[in-house]
Design an enzyme around this catalytic site. Structure first.
Site, PDB file in Angstrom:
ATOM      1  N   LYS A   1       0.932  -1.334  -0.112  1.00 21.62           N
ATOM      2  CA  LYS A   1      -0.076   0.076   0.101  1.00 21.62           C
ATOM      3  C   LYS A   1       0.843   1.325  -0.036  1.00 21.62           C
ATOM      4  O   LYS A   1       0.490   2.084  -0.442  1.00 21.62           O
ATOM      5  CB  LYS A   1      -0.980   0.022   1.032  1.00 21.62           C
ATOM      6  CG  LYS A   1      -1.983  -0.958   0.955  1.00 21.62           C
ATOM      7  CD  LYS A   1      -3.112  -0.886   2.247  1.00 21.62           C
ATOM      8  CE  LYS A   1      -3.859  -2.002   2.191  1.00 21.62           C
ATOM      9  NZ  LYS A   1      -5.093  -1.628   3.090  1.00 21.62           N
TER      10      LYS A   1
ATOM     11  N   THR B   1       5.075   0.167  19.832  1.00 19.79           N
ATOM     12  CA  THR B   1       6.298   0.698  19.723  1.00 19.79           C
ATOM     13  C   THR B   1       6.208   2.280  19.696  1.00 19.79           C
ATOM     14  O   THR B   1       5.505   2.770  18.940  1.00 19.79           O
ATOM     15  CB  THR B   1       6.890   0.463  18.181  1.00 19.79           C
ATOM     16  OG1 THR B   1       6.724  -1.232  18.088  1.00 19.79           O
ATOM     17  CG2 THR B   1       8.368   0.720  17.863  1.00 19.79           C
TER      18      THR B   1
ATOM     19  N   GLY C   1     -14.576  -6.341  11.433  1.00 21.42           N
ATOM     20  CA  GLY C   1     -14.094  -5.511  10.214  1.00 21.42           C
ATOM     21  C   GLY C   1     -14.665  -5.960   8.921  1.00 21.42           C
ATOM     22  O   GLY C   1     -14.506  -5.464   7.927  1.00 21.42           O
TER      23      GLY C   1
HETATM   24  P1  ATR Z   1       1.643  -1.600   8.651  1.00 22.79           P
HETATM   25  O1  ATR Z   1      -0.022  -1.683   8.611  1.00 22.79           O
HETATM   26  O2  ATR Z   1       2.116  -0.135   8.500  1.00 22.79           O
HETATM   27  O3  ATR Z   1       2.108  -2.373   7.593  1.00 22.79           O
HETATM   28  P2  ATR Z   1       2.304  -3.425  10.603  1.00 22.79           P
HETATM   29  O4  ATR Z   1       3.679  -3.815  10.916  1.00 22.79           O
HETATM   30  O5  ATR Z   1       1.186  -4.362   9.927  1.00 22.79           O
HETATM   31  O6  ATR Z   1       2.281  -1.992   9.877  1.00 22.79           O
HETATM   32  O7  ATR Z   1       1.448  -3.072  12.117  1.00 22.79           O
HETATM   33  C1  ATR Z   1       0.100  -2.435  12.172  1.00 22.79           C
HETATM   34  C2  ATR Z   1       0.080  -2.240  13.929  1.00 22.79           C
HETATM   35  O8  ATR Z   1      -0.176  -3.449  14.201  1.00 22.79           O
HETATM   36  C3  ATR Z   1       1.062  -1.551  14.566  1.00 22.79           C
HETATM   37  O9  ATR Z   1       0.319  -0.613  15.129  1.00 22.79           O
HETATM   38  C4  ATR Z   1       1.918  -2.657  15.201  1.00 22.79           C
HETATM   39  O10 ATR Z   1       2.500  -2.251  16.345  1.00 22.79           O
HETATM   40  P3  ATR Z   1       4.032  -1.729  16.171  1.00 22.79           P
HETATM   41  O11 ATR Z   1       4.162  -0.451  15.945  1.00 22.79           O
HETATM   42  O12 ATR Z   1       4.392  -1.850  17.516  1.00 22.79           O
HETATM   43  O13 ATR Z   1       4.905  -3.037  15.532  1.00 22.79           O
HETATM   44  C5  ATR Z   1       0.892  -3.472  15.623  1.00 22.79           C
HETATM   45  N1  ATR Z   1       1.127  -5.044  15.811  1.00 22.79           N
HETATM   46  C6  ATR Z   1       1.375  -5.943  15.253  1.00 22.79           C
HETATM   47  N2  ATR Z   1       1.594  -6.962  15.772  1.00 22.79           N
HETATM   48  C7  ATR Z   1       1.350  -6.712  16.989  1.00 22.79           C
HETATM   49  C8  ATR Z   1       1.787  -7.379  18.297  1.00 22.79           C
HETATM   50  N3  ATR Z   1       2.133  -8.616  18.263  1.00 22.79           N
HETATM   51  N4  ATR Z   1       1.256  -6.676  19.434  1.00 22.79           N
HETATM   52  C9  ATR Z   1       1.155  -5.358  19.539  1.00 22.79           C
HETATM   53  N5  ATR Z   1       1.102  -4.417  18.390  1.00 22.79           N
HETATM   54  C10 ATR Z   1       1.368  -5.274  17.341  1.00 22.79           C
END
Ligand code: ATR
Length: 275
Positions: free
Chosen positions: A64, A151, A239
């Site tokens: 995306k 994070t 969702g």
């Molecule tokens: P994107 O949507 O930008 O590809 P992603 O890496 O898929 O990003 O993560 C989406 C969200 O899910 C993020 O807020 C991520 O938290 P971090 O910023 O700490 O990585 C969250 N997320 C994914 N796995 C997680 C987990 N096991 N525990 C808590 N938050 C998680």
């Protein structure tokens, strides 16, 4: 002509089911398929859209963001969310839009009969989905928004990104997830909850029974996050409706057809059976 949803992995995408249901109903001469591609192939796909060999694409994880560099004209929403999920060709230009946030908002407004204006919002996550949703919430004159994320750096980036447009957006603590008193809606935008046993634990103190718990995850149909909230007496929504409504907005961008609530329901029934 063909349309594709592109991503990696793509095997489990429900988008072909949804779009082909509407393509059939409106008797349109196109076929919507899924295509797993590597990053290197994004440029070729865009070139095929430019040469009108493909009508357009939906873009899903993990492309995306990476697709944006090939787009000539991004919608304001796509710019705000720094991500594109719908691509089409018009007046000699490749256009990129992002319908995820709009799909989410519509889903909550229509399914939960919820008006976002002045509402207190608690968001979990700071990834792509949170950006998409926040960019749309901004247009709804919502009240204060609180965001928590595992994070810290990503949380800082997100809050700084939106701070200039919305001054009452605040960081919230991840280690003890505590929405402020009388929060109107709590939204999980993370992928945490897709696997069995993954529970986002919320401190429910200070919430009223009118608080909505929304999850962008639709598989499983009920995450642990939603299940616990439901058992506490809160209203919940998963969702799936968001998925269908973001698809409906893409469909409108490609074909100029405004789908009816019955079309939304038909697609949902098909997905429910497939899930
Ligand atoms: P994107 O949507 O930008 O590809 P992603 O890496 O898929 O990003 O993560 C989406 C969200 O899910 C993020 O807020 C991520 O938290 P971090 O910023 O700490 O990585 C969250 N997320 C994914 N796995 C997680 C987990 N096991 N525990 C808590 N938050 C998680």
């Amino acid at each position: 002509m063909k349309l594709f949803v592109i991503g990696k992995p793509i095997k489990h995408s429900l988008s072909p089911l949804i779009h082909n249901c509407w393509i059939k109903k409106y008797n349109i001469d196109v076929k919507y398929e899924k295509k797993e591609i590597d990053l290197l192939h994004l440029e070729k796909i865009i070139s095929e859209i430019r040469h009108e060999k493909i009508k357009g694409v939906n873009v899903t994880l993990p492309y995306k963001k990476s697709i944006t560099r090939f787009i000539d004209e991004m919608s304001q929403t796509a710019k705000d969310s720094e991500a594109v999920n719908t691509v089409f060709f018009k007046e000699n230009k490749i256009y990129g839009d992002n319908t995820d946030g709009k799909g989410f908002i519509e889903s909550i407004e229509k399914e939960m009969k919820f008006d976002f204006e002045k509402k207190k919002i608690f968001i979990i996550g700071a990834g792509g989905a949170a950006y998409g949703i926040l960019s749309q919430l901004n247009k709804k004159k919502v009240g204060p928004v609180f965001v928590a994320n595992r994070t810290k750096e990503k949380l800082n980036n997100l809050v700084n990104h939106f701070k200039s447009k919305k001054s009452d957006i605040f960081q919230s603590n991840w280690s003890a997830l505590k929405p402020p008193d009388d929060t109107d809606i709590i939204i999980n935008t993370t992928s945490f909850g897709m696997k069995k046993g993954e529970l986002i634990e919320i401190n429910y103190k200070g919430l009223t029974n009118s608080t909505i718990f929304a999850d962008i995850i639709y598989k499983p149909k009920e995450t642990e996050f939603l299940k616990f909230a439901r058992l506490q007496g809160f209203k919940t929504i998963n969702g799936l409706d968001m998925l269908i409504r973001q698809a409906a907005i893409s469909f409108n961008l490609w074909f100029g057809i405004s789908l009816t609530e019955q079309d939304i329901k038909n697609a949902k029934d098909i997905c429910d059976k497939a899930c």
